[in-house]
Scaffold this motif. Structure first.
Motif, short mmCIF file in Angstrom:
data_model
loop_
_atom_site.label_atom_id
_atom_site.label_comp_id
_atom_site.label_asym_id
_atom_site.label_seq_id
_atom_site.Cartn_x
_atom_site.Cartn_y
_atom_site.Cartn_z
N ARG A 218 -2.97 -1.80 12.53
CA ARG A 218 -2.39 -2.15 13.82
C ARG A 218 -3.11 -1.51 15.01
NH1 ARG A 218 0.71 1.42 16.50
NH2 ARG A 218 1.50 -0.32 17.73
N ARG A 219 -4.07 -0.62 14.76
CA ARG A 219 -4.87 -0.12 15.87
C ARG A 219 -5.68 -1.23 16.53
NH1 ARG A 219 -7.20 1.11 11.12
NH2 ARG A 219 -9.44 0.82 10.80
N TYR A 220 -5.91 -2.32 15.80
CA TYR A 220 -6.50 -3.52 16.38
C TYR A 220 -5.37 -4.36 16.97
CZ TYR A 220 -10.62 -2.35 13.58
OH TYR A 220 -11.70 -1.71 13.01
N GLN A 221 -5.52 -4.79 18.21
CA GLN A 221 -4.45 -5.51 18.87
C GLN A 221 -4.07 -6.80 18.13
OE1 GLN A 221 -4.58 -5.90 23.16
NE2 GLN A 221 -6.08 -4.26 23.32
N ALA A 222 -5.05 -7.45 17.53
CA ALA A 222 -4.76 -8.69 16.82
C ALA A 222 -3.85 -8.43 15.63
CB ALA A 222 -6.05 -9.37 16.37
N PHE A 223 -4.14 -7.39 14.85
CA PHE A 223 -3.29 -7.07 13.71
C PHE A 223 -1.90 -6.64 14.16
CE2 PHE A 223 -7.29 -6.50 11.18
CZ PHE A 223 -6.96 -7.38 10.15
N ASP A 224 -1.81 -5.94 15.26
CA ASP A 224 -0.50 -5.53 15.77
C ASP A 224 0.34 -6.75 16.12
OD1 ASP A 224 1.23 -3.24 16.75
OD2 ASP A 224 1.08 -4.45 18.57
N LEU A 225 -0.28 -7.73 16.80
CA LEU A 225 0.44 -8.95 17.12
C LEU A 225 0.86 -9.69 15.85
CD1 LEU A 225 1.48 -11.06 19.14
CD2 LEU A 225 -0.81 -12.08 19.12
N LEU A 226 -0.05 -9.81 14.89
CA LEU A 226 0.26 -10.51 13.66
C LEU A 226 1.38 -9.82 12.88
CD1 LEU A 226 -3.40 -11.28 12.57
CD2 LEU A 226 -1.68 -12.99 13.13
N GLY A 227 1.36 -8.50 12.85
CA GLY A 227 2.42 -7.78 12.17
C GLY A 227 3.78 -8.08 12.74
N ASN A 228 3.86 -8.13 14.06
CA ASN A 228 5.13 -8.45 14.71
C ASN A 228 5.53 -9.90 14.49
OD1 ASN A 228 6.24 -6.10 16.49
ND2 ASN A 228 4.02 -6.03 16.77
N ILE A 229 4.55 -10.81 14.53
CA ILE A 229 4.84 -12.23 14.31
C ILE A 229 5.42 -12.44 12.92
CG2 ILE A 229 3.73 -14.46 13.86
CD1 ILE A 229 1.87 -13.84 16.24
N TYR A 230 4.76 -11.91 11.90
CA TYR A 230 5.21 -12.17 10.53
C TYR A 230 6.42 -11.35 10.13
CZ TYR A 230 1.36 -15.33 9.76
OH TYR A 230 0.50 -16.40 9.82
N ALA A 231 6.75 -10.32 10.93
CA ALA A 231 8.02 -9.61 10.69
C ALA A 231 9.21 -10.52 10.93
CB ALA A 231 8.10 -8.38 11.58
N LEU A 232 9.01 -11.60 11.69
CA LEU A 232 10.09 -12.54 11.98
C LEU A 232 10.34 -13.52 10.84
CD1 LEU A 232 9.16 -13.45 15.66
CD2 LEU A 232 10.96 -11.89 14.92
N VAL A 233 9.44 -13.60 9.89
CA VAL A 233 9.57 -14.62 8.85
C VAL A 233 10.87 -14.43 8.07
CG1 VAL A 233 8.62 -15.43 6.65
CG2 VAL A 233 7.12 -15.07 8.61
N ASN A 234 11.16 -13.22 7.66
CA ASN A 234 12.35 -13.00 6.83
C ASN A 234 13.64 -13.31 7.57
OD1 ASN A 234 10.77 -12.20 4.68
ND2 ASN A 234 10.87 -10.04 5.19
N SER A 235 13.67 -13.01 8.87
CA SER A 235 14.90 -13.25 9.62
C SER A 235 15.07 -14.72 9.96
CB SER A 235 14.89 -12.42 10.92
OG SER A 235 13.79 -12.78 11.74
N ALA A 236 13.97 -15.44 10.10
CA ALA A 236 14.05 -16.84 10.53
C ALA A 236 14.18 -17.80 9.35
CB ALA A 236 12.82 -17.22 11.35
#
Length: 312
Positions: A218-236
């Motif tokens: 997540r020190r790379y901004q792209a991975f940080d964004l992706l981590g947050n995006i895919y954290a929504l998968v389980n809730s959605a």
């Protein structure tokens, strides 16, 4: 330099697809259309503009267009609301203003305009329904001469779908089910089509190891964004298997060597409980179907793209 146009429908994999197209070297993204399908269109448009603001490292001149196409069968609301969460991510709102322009045109007309303004044949990537493309073809059939290839995430060629609704027989995929007639319109065209169906991405599920990989990097901004995006998968999408359908579509367009394909002929049904089913038919239209993805090659390219983004 290859030119691309992306049309997506505002769910988690769609934003990841947009991100990867912004980070890919040696291409130009000439426009983005957003359809009111797997995500509510207003927050999906806003989130797309903010992602472009943050990650448009090639400085492409990109406008985003909001579709006014409407569903024949709409996605479940529980899936669609994730667009509101993505639009509020702190990483995308740090600067408090949005610079990427919003087109005055609806997405299907924006597509026509971008194609005519392109310097050469354009690769289309559709990770949602085909309605805007079908409407564009009906409005201006000459655009086929400006399209190199269509990569579409949608449908299924093996009779197994993911639509579990009272009026569906279970053979349909959601992007096709959203507007079956649009699929038929595109299938009736002379476009060169790569189809990434439900069966195409079975080697690429969303897993705990993938979540951890994004967190570790997540020190790379792209991975940080992706981590947050895919954290929504389980809730959605509780109790729903989630694969990297849309992302594979983009990666296949960028790096064709990562996929195995088969030439197939098929027709699409448009009415009744079997609407949006693709049936193998030797008299049907030919498409290139992605049958397998090389997971190792996929992730090698994926990581290289994400590490093009700036460090925090």
């Amino acid at each position: 330099m290859r030119e691309f146009y992306l049309n997506h429908d505002g769910n988690m994999d769609d934003y990841a697809s947009l991100l990867l197209m912004l980070l890919a070297p040696d291409i130009r993204l000439i426009g983005v259309g957003v359809t009111d399908a797997d995500g509510y269109v207003e927050p999906a448009v806003a989130a797309s503009r903010k992602i472009i603001d943050r990650f448009n490292q090639r400085h492409d001149e990109i406008t985003v267009a909001q579709s006014n196409s409407r569903a024949v069968h709409q996605f479940p609301d529980a899936w669609r609301v994730a667009a509101y969460s993505v639009n509020q991510f702190p990483l995308l709102n740090e600067h408090g203003c949005v610079k990427t322009p919003l087109s005055d045109l609806p997405a299907h007309q924006h597509l026509i305009e971008c194609l005519h303004q392109a310097t050469g044949p354009v690769t289309l990537v559709f990770t949602g329904p085909l309605t805007d493309l079908a409407r564009a073809l009906e409005t201006d059939p000459t655009i086929t001469h400006k399209i190199a290839t269509l990569y579409w995430m949608g449908g299924s060629q093996n009779g197994r779908g993911n639509v579990h609704m009272p009026n569906a027989d279970g053979t349909q995929e959601w992007n096709a089910w959203w507007d079956p007639a649009a699929c038929a319109t595109v299938w009736d065209s002379d476009l060169d089509i790569y189809q990434i169906g439900l069966e195409s991405s079975e080697e690429l599920p969303v897993t705990p190891a993938m979540h951890q990989h994004f967190a570790t990097n997540r020190r790379y901004q792209a991975f940080d964004l992706l981590g947050n995006i895919y954290a929504l998968v389980n809730s959605a999408e509780v109790d729903t298997e989630y694969y990297l359908w849309d992302v594979l579509t983009v990666m296949a367009a960028l790096f064709p060597e990562i996929v195995t394909t088969e030439e197939v002929k098929s027709t699409v049904l448009t009415t009744g409980s079997s609407a949006a089913r693709f049936e193998r038919d030797e008299t049907g239209r030919g498409v290139t179907l992605v049958t397998h993805a090389d997971s190792e090659k996929f992730w090698r390219h994926y990581d290289q793209l994400c590490k093009h983004a700036e460090l925090f």
